[in-house]
Design a protein around this motif. Structure first.
Motif, PDB file in Angstrom:
ATOM      1  N   PHE A  67       2.416   7.613  -0.204  1.00  0.00           N
ATOM      2  CA  PHE A  67       1.205   8.251   1.221  1.00  0.00           C
ATOM      3  C   PHE A  67       0.926   9.919   0.557  1.00  0.00           C
ATOM      4  O   PHE A  67      -0.107  10.097   0.794  1.00  0.00           O
ATOM      5  CB  PHE A  67       1.694   7.584   1.836  1.00  0.00           C
ATOM      6  N   GLY A  68       1.635  10.562   0.965  1.00  0.00           N
ATOM      7  CA  GLY A  68       1.644  12.004   1.140  1.00  0.00           C
ATOM      8  C   GLY A  68       1.018  12.911  -0.488  1.00  0.00           C
ATOM      9  O   GLY A  68      -0.464  13.491  -0.086  1.00  0.00           O
ATOM     10  N   LEU A  69       1.063  11.613  -1.807  1.00  0.00           N
ATOM     11  CA  LEU A  69      -0.044  12.146  -2.364  1.00  0.00           C
ATOM     12  C   LEU A  69      -1.189  11.365  -3.195  1.00  0.00           C
ATOM     13  O   LEU A  69      -1.922  12.229  -3.422  1.00  0.00           O
ATOM     14  CB  LEU A  69       1.072  12.030  -3.861  1.00  0.00           C
ATOM     15  N   CYS A  73      -3.851  14.374  -3.499  1.00  0.00           N
ATOM     16  CA  CYS A  73      -5.362  14.000  -4.712  1.00  0.00           C
ATOM     17  C   CYS A  73      -6.181  14.031  -3.492  1.00  0.00           C
ATOM     18  O   CYS A  73      -7.454  14.714  -4.303  1.00  0.00           O
ATOM     19  CB  CYS A  73      -5.156  12.638  -5.031  1.00  0.00           C
ATOM     20  N   LEU A  74      -6.965  13.737  -2.108  1.00  0.00           N
ATOM     21  CA  LEU A  74      -8.383  13.885  -1.410  1.00  0.00           C
ATOM     22  C   LEU A  74      -8.174  15.147  -0.930  1.00  0.00           C
ATOM     23  O   LEU A  74      -9.328  15.970  -1.646  1.00  0.00           O
ATOM     24  CB  LEU A  74      -7.832  13.106  -0.295  1.00  0.00           C
ATOM     25  N   CYS A  75      -6.611  16.182  -0.215  1.00  0.00           N
ATOM     26  CA  CYS A  75      -7.268  17.287  -0.023  1.00  0.00           C
ATOM     27  C   CYS A  75      -7.728  18.086  -1.247  1.00  0.00           C
ATOM     28  O   CYS A  75      -8.394  19.353  -1.397  1.00  0.00           O
ATOM     29  CB  CYS A  75      -6.238  17.814   0.342  1.00  0.00           C
ATOM     30  N   LEU A  76      -6.938  17.867  -2.705  1.00  0.00           N
ATOM     31  CA  LEU A  76      -7.525  18.733  -3.636  1.00  0.00           C
ATOM     32  C   LEU A  76      -8.738  18.922  -3.848  1.00  0.00           C
ATOM     33  O   LEU A  76      -8.855  20.288  -4.679  1.00  0.00           O
ATOM     34  CB  LEU A  76      -6.228  18.319  -5.029  1.00  0.00           C
ATOM     35  N   LEU A  96      -2.477  19.560   4.764  1.00  0.00           N
ATOM     36  CA  LEU A  96      -2.369  17.968   5.487  1.00  0.00           C
ATOM     37  C   LEU A  96      -1.556  17.122   5.134  1.00  0.00           C
ATOM     38  O   LEU A  96      -0.675  16.552   6.134  1.00  0.00           O
ATOM     39  CB  LEU A  96      -4.414  17.805   5.461  1.00  0.00           C
ATOM     40  N   PRO A  97      -1.409  16.910   4.018  1.00  0.00           N
ATOM     41  CA  PRO A  97      -0.321  16.024   3.037  1.00  0.00           C
ATOM     42  C   PRO A  97       0.748  16.326   3.215  1.00  0.00           C
ATOM     43  O   PRO A  97       1.732  15.239   3.618  1.00  0.00           O
ATOM     44  CB  PRO A  97      -0.829  16.266   1.738  1.00  0.00           C
ATOM     45  N   ALA A  98       1.220  17.961   3.859  1.00  0.00           N
ATOM     46  CA  ALA A  98       2.271  18.315   3.766  1.00  0.00           C
ATOM     47  C   ALA A  98       2.859  17.775   5.676  1.00  0.00           C
ATOM     48  O   ALA A  98       4.383  17.076   6.235  1.00  0.00           O
ATOM     49  CB  ALA A  98       2.571  19.892   3.807  1.00  0.00           C
ATOM     50  N   ILE A  99       2.351  18.330   6.516  1.00  0.00           N
ATOM     51  CA  ILE A  99       1.879  17.163   7.840  1.00  0.00           C
ATOM     52  C   ILE A  99       2.124  15.293   7.601  1.00  0.00           C
ATOM     53  O   ILE A  99       3.413  14.788   8.338  1.00  0.00           O
ATOM     54  CB  ILE A  99       1.075  17.174   8.525  1.00  0.00           C
ATOM     55  N   VAL A 100       1.247  14.455   7.330  1.00  0.00           N
ATOM     56  CA  VAL A 100       1.656  13.131   6.562  1.00  0.00           C
ATOM     57  C   VAL A 100       3.049  12.924   6.328  1.00  0.00           C
ATOM     58  O   VAL A 100       3.147  11.962   6.510  1.00  0.00           O
ATOM     59  CB  VAL A 100       0.206  12.813   5.917  1.00  0.00           C
ATOM     60  N   THR A 101       3.327  14.071   5.408  1.00  0.00           N
ATOM     61  CA  THR A 101       4.825  13.314   4.715  1.00  0.00           C
ATOM     62  C   THR A 101       5.680  13.908   5.314  1.00  0.00           C
ATOM     63  O   THR A 101       6.189  13.061   5.477  1.00  0.00           O
ATOM     64  CB  THR A 101       5.151  14.512   3.449  1.00  0.00           C
ATOM     65  N   SER A 102       5.543  14.291   6.308  1.00  0.00           N
ATOM     66  CA  SER A 102       6.536  15.683   7.320  1.00  0.00           C
ATOM     67  C   SER A 102       6.857  13.746   7.906  1.00  0.00           C
ATOM     68  O   SER A 102       7.536  13.355   8.154  1.00  0.00           O
ATOM     69  CB  SER A 102       6.329  16.690   7.552  1.00  0.00           C
ATOM     70  N   VAL A 103       5.911  13.884   8.715  1.00  0.00           N
ATOM     71  CA  VAL A 103       5.318  12.827  10.089  1.00  0.00           C
ATOM     72  C   VAL A 103       6.270  11.451   9.904  1.00  0.00           C
ATOM     73  O   VAL A 103       6.831  10.270   9.891  1.00  0.00           O
ATOM     74  CB  VAL A 103       4.387  12.468  10.805  1.00  0.00           C
ATOM     75  N   LEU A 104       6.202  10.439   8.115  1.00  0.00           N
ATOM     76  CA  LEU A 104       6.438   9.413   7.691  1.00  0.00           C
ATOM     77  C   LEU A 104       8.186   9.554   7.698  1.00  0.00           C
ATOM     78  O   LEU A 104       8.680   9.282   7.644  1.00  0.00           O
ATOM     79  CB  LEU A 104       5.183   9.693   6.173  1.00  0.00           C
ATOM     80  N   TYR A 105       8.739  10.842   6.634  1.00  0.00           N
ATOM     81  CA  TYR A 105       9.856  10.985   7.088  1.00  0.00           C
ATOM     82  C   TYR A 105      10.317  10.925   7.928  1.00  0.00           C
ATOM     83  O   TYR A 105      11.675  10.724   7.859  1.00  0.00           O
ATOM     84  CB  TYR A 105      10.229  12.321   5.625  1.00  0.00           C
ATOM     85  N   GLY A 124       3.307  18.048  -0.212  1.00  0.00           N
ATOM     86  CA  GLY A 124       2.186  18.452  -0.020  1.00  0.00           C
ATOM     87  C   GLY A 124       1.511  20.241  -0.736  1.00  0.00           C
ATOM     88  O   GLY A 124       0.888  19.878  -1.628  1.00  0.00           O
ATOM     89  N   SER A 125       2.722  20.720  -0.737  1.00  0.00           N
ATOM     90  CA  SER A 125       1.849  22.852  -1.509  1.00  0.00           C
ATOM     91  C   SER A 125       2.062  22.142  -2.966  1.00  0.00           C
ATOM     92  O   SER A 125       1.517  21.935  -4.052  1.00  0.00           O
ATOM     93  CB  SER A 125       3.224  22.988  -1.518  1.00  0.00           C
TER      94      SER A 125
END
Length: 408
Positions: A67-69, A73-76, A96-105, A124-125
């Motif tokens: 999900f984070g990836l 992709c979208l942010c990149l 943004l992807p870092a936040i999304v992935t962190s929340v999911l984990y 995310g990075s």
């Protein structure tokens, strides 16, 4: 439809121009391949959803990373579209992807705040900024889509390692107490060794001849790969899983020795590279690495809930279909697709070879899922047409597409 395609081309062209302005060299004679960028993330998400009954730790970690990836992709792509300076620098949108992935984990995997933040920031990075860095340090080796696939694939691998080591997670053990299984494993090892020796013989012979290898000659390695993978997938997928990982490590070490010219193999490997180099390879010999990854990708995904049919995604597409397309097209390809070098006969060979292989496996009762069998027919046809049209790396793209089509 035409309007959407035109917007897509304009978007892609804008990204390519921004990369050029920033001194990042895109692989020549190829489009951006933006549509590839979401394949790894999408595959990871589908694999997680496929494990509907019980999630292993590794499946949950990589699936949530998927999900984070997708967000990465979208942010990149958004970042590559806007602005024309400092693309290589880390951007605020990458959080943004870092936040999304962190929340999911944190909420779903219950990883704890610190672990969730570290893993989320890593996904995310690397999933955004890391793609640009890869293209910067390997000029002319990747399209945007290919670089995204390679980076995202490495992210999932690293997450798998980080999950595997502390939990000591492993695939079901080989049944060493079963004498029949042991005999089968030894037989497979002997058979694979013979295939390896034959491959070394072919490479040595071609290198000593000094004659540039043609596309047809390179396809012989696809045939050898099929001969290795099909028995392994049918009888000992766990052993093949282990073997494919070991060979990938050896491939990377050999490639590093060639690039750094480490004796005594560096010069020998460089001579082989010159003889067998594909027109899509520049600094790095990516084609054989892509072939191994394409064949092994379904096997490497952290799930025990997929059928043999899904595991054969890479073998069917690049091992059998792509090889047949090249052989039939070079021998009997008289009718070219409009505006393309590939022939109608080659595409027909690609389709019939895959369907023929599937039919044989059905007849031998290795494949029993009728619904999956019916879905495979339009999938094979569609992906064969994509093989005809795309200018991206077949060995990387086609197995991912087939995996997605069969696991949905």
């Amino acid at each position: 439809m035409e309007m959407a395609f035109a917007k897509y081309q304009n978007l892609e062209q804008k990204m390519l121009e921004n990369l050029k302005i920033n001194g990042i060299k895109h692989r020549s004679k190829a489009s951006g391949g933006l549509w590839l960028g979401s394949l790894i993330g999408f595959s990871a998400v589908l694999t997680l959803l496929k494990e509907s009954n019980s999630y292993s730790e590794i499946c949950l970690v990589t699936g949530l990373a998927g999900f984070g990836l997708l967000v990465s992709c979208l942010c990149l792509y958004i970042r590559l579209c806007i602005g024309k300076s400092a693309i290589k620098d880390f951007q605020a949108i990458y959080f943004l992807p870092a936040i999304v992935t962190s929340v999911l984990y944190l909420l779903i995997a219950n990883k704890g705040l610190l672990t969730s933040l570290i893993w989320g920031l890593s996904v995310g990075s690397l999933g955004t900024w890391g793609v640009v860095q890869l293209m910067w340090y390997c000029p002319g080796c990747f399209t945007i889509g290919e670089a995204t696939i390679v980076t995202h694939g490495n992210i999932l691998f690293l997450l798998s390692v980080a999950t595997n080591i502390p939990l000591r997670y492993h695939l079901p053990p080989i049944h060493n107490d079963d004498i029949v299984t042991v005999i089968l494993q030894i037989t497979l090892m002997i058979y694979w060794t013979i295939c390896l020796l034959f491959c070394i013989f072919v490479i040595t012979l071609q290198t000593l001849s000094g004659i540039q290898a043609t596309t047809s000659i390179r396809k012989y390695f696809h045939v050898l790969a099929v001969l290795v993978y099909i028995p392994g997938l049918l009888f000992e997928p766990t052993l093949l899983y282990l073997g494919s990982g070991v060979i990938m490590g050896i491939f990377l070490l050999l490639e590093l020795s060639r690039i750094l010219k480490i004796s005594p193999l560096g010069d020998i490997l460089q001579k082989g590279f010159v003889i067998f180099v594909d027109e899509k390879d520049t600094l790095i010999s990516l084609t054989p690495l892509y072939l191994l990854c394409g064949l092994s990708f379904p096997l490497w995904m952290p799930t025990s809930n997929v059928s043999l049919f899904v595991l054969l995604s890479g073998v069917l597409t690049v091992g059998i279909g792509d090889t047949a397309a090249s052989f039939v097209g070079s021998k009997w390809g008289k009718h070219k697709w409009p505006g393309l070098e590939k022939s109608l006969e080659g595409t027909l060979g690609c389709v019939t070879s895959q369907l023929g292989t599937i039919s044989v496996l059905v007849y031998m009762r290795y494949i029993n899922d009728r619904w999956l069998l019916l879905r495979s027919i339009p999938s094979v046809i569609a992906i064969s047409f994509i093989e005809t049209k795309t200018d991206q790396i077949d060995n990387l793209v086609l197995p991912l597409l087939m995996y997605v089509c069969l696991i949905i």
